[in-house]
Write a protein that holds these residues in place. Structure first.
Motif, short mmCIF file in Angstrom:
data_model
loop_
_atom_site.label_atom_id
_atom_site.label_comp_id
_atom_site.label_asym_id
_atom_site.label_seq_id
_atom_site.Cartn_x
_atom_site.Cartn_y
_atom_site.Cartn_z
N PRO A 46 3.44 4.87 -5.68
CA PRO A 46 4.71 4.77 -4.95
C PRO A 46 4.94 6.07 -4.17
O PRO A 46 4.68 7.16 -4.66
N TYR A 92 6.60 1.31 -2.19
CA TYR A 92 7.74 1.64 -3.04
C TYR A 92 7.48 1.33 -4.52
O TYR A 92 8.22 1.80 -5.39
N ASP A 93 6.40 0.57 -4.81
CA ASP A 93 6.08 0.29 -6.22
C ASP A 93 4.65 -0.21 -6.30
O ASP A 93 4.10 -0.72 -5.32
N THR A 94 4.04 -0.03 -7.47
CA THR A 94 2.70 -0.56 -7.72
C THR A 94 2.68 -1.24 -9.08
O THR A 94 3.46 -0.89 -9.97
N TYR A 110 5.23 -3.00 -0.55
CA TYR A 110 5.52 -2.13 0.60
C TYR A 110 6.73 -2.60 1.40
O TYR A 110 7.20 -3.72 1.27
#
Length: 197
Positions: free
Chosen positions: A52, A67-69, A85
């Motif tokens: 992120p 913004y996150d994985t 994303y």
């Protein structure tokens, strides 16, 4: 090899991974979305170094903000690393919305600060502050000032109808102790505003 890994190997495009302003690697990935959440992601091989805050740059030189994985599993095996994303416009819009409210606060007694639509006032804490100030004062009219608190409490609790001249008998004490006029007016004004809300 899982289906997602085969797809990444066969049809993936090269994404540059940018972190802290520098490109740190290039990885094959496939753009996709989750039907259940409608979240968009780029699928990378499991264990890929994408975090992120990274920027993904596709061959068209478009930047996607991670913004996150999340590592996706299939049949108890790591299937792919999903890098969720936002586009540049979405990221900038969210950043601007987050920066929209800035509060520079000096002294803010009896103020309401924030972005809320409704406010619940607690005049009892203001009354307690006035009571404490009166008790610690050495004013010659301290006894008269102490009569103000119960009177204000009865007014804001709608126990006494507000009549012309109600506080007039205490006017002399208020004049001699001008510091009390502001807090009193604030309590009464808050009460009045609540009556019309």
């Amino acid at each position: 090899m899982t289906p997602a890994q085969r797809l990444i190997n066969n049809q993936g495009i090269l994404f540059k991974i940018e972190r802290n302003g520098s490109v740190i690697s290039e990885l094959k990935g496939t753009q996709n979305y989750e039907p259940s959440t409608s979240k968009r992601f780029v699928g990378f091989m499991p264990g890929s170094d994408v975090q992120p805050g990274d920027r993904l740059i596709n061959p068209a030189n478009e930047r996607l903000f991670v913004y996150d994985t999340l590592t996706d599993f299939l049949n108890n095996k790591m299937n792919q690393l999903k890098a969720y994303y936002q586009t540049v416009a979405e990221y900038n819009s969210k950043t601007n919305a987050d920066a929209k409210y800035m509060f520079n606060i000096g002294s803010a007694n009896n103020s309401v600060i924030g972005t809320q639509n409704t406010v619940t006032m607690n005049p009892n804490s203001s009354l307690q502050q006035i009571r404490e100030r009166i008790n610690s004062s050495n004013s010659e009219t301290r006894d008269e000032l102490q009569q103000i608190i119960p009177l204000l409490e009865m007014i804001i609790n709608n126990q006494v109808p507000v009549q012309k001249g109600l506080l007039l008998k205490l006017a002399d004490a208020v004049q001699k102790n001008s510091w009390i006029a502001g807090p009193m007016a604030s309590i009464i004004l808050d009460w009045l505003l609540a009556q019309f809300h």
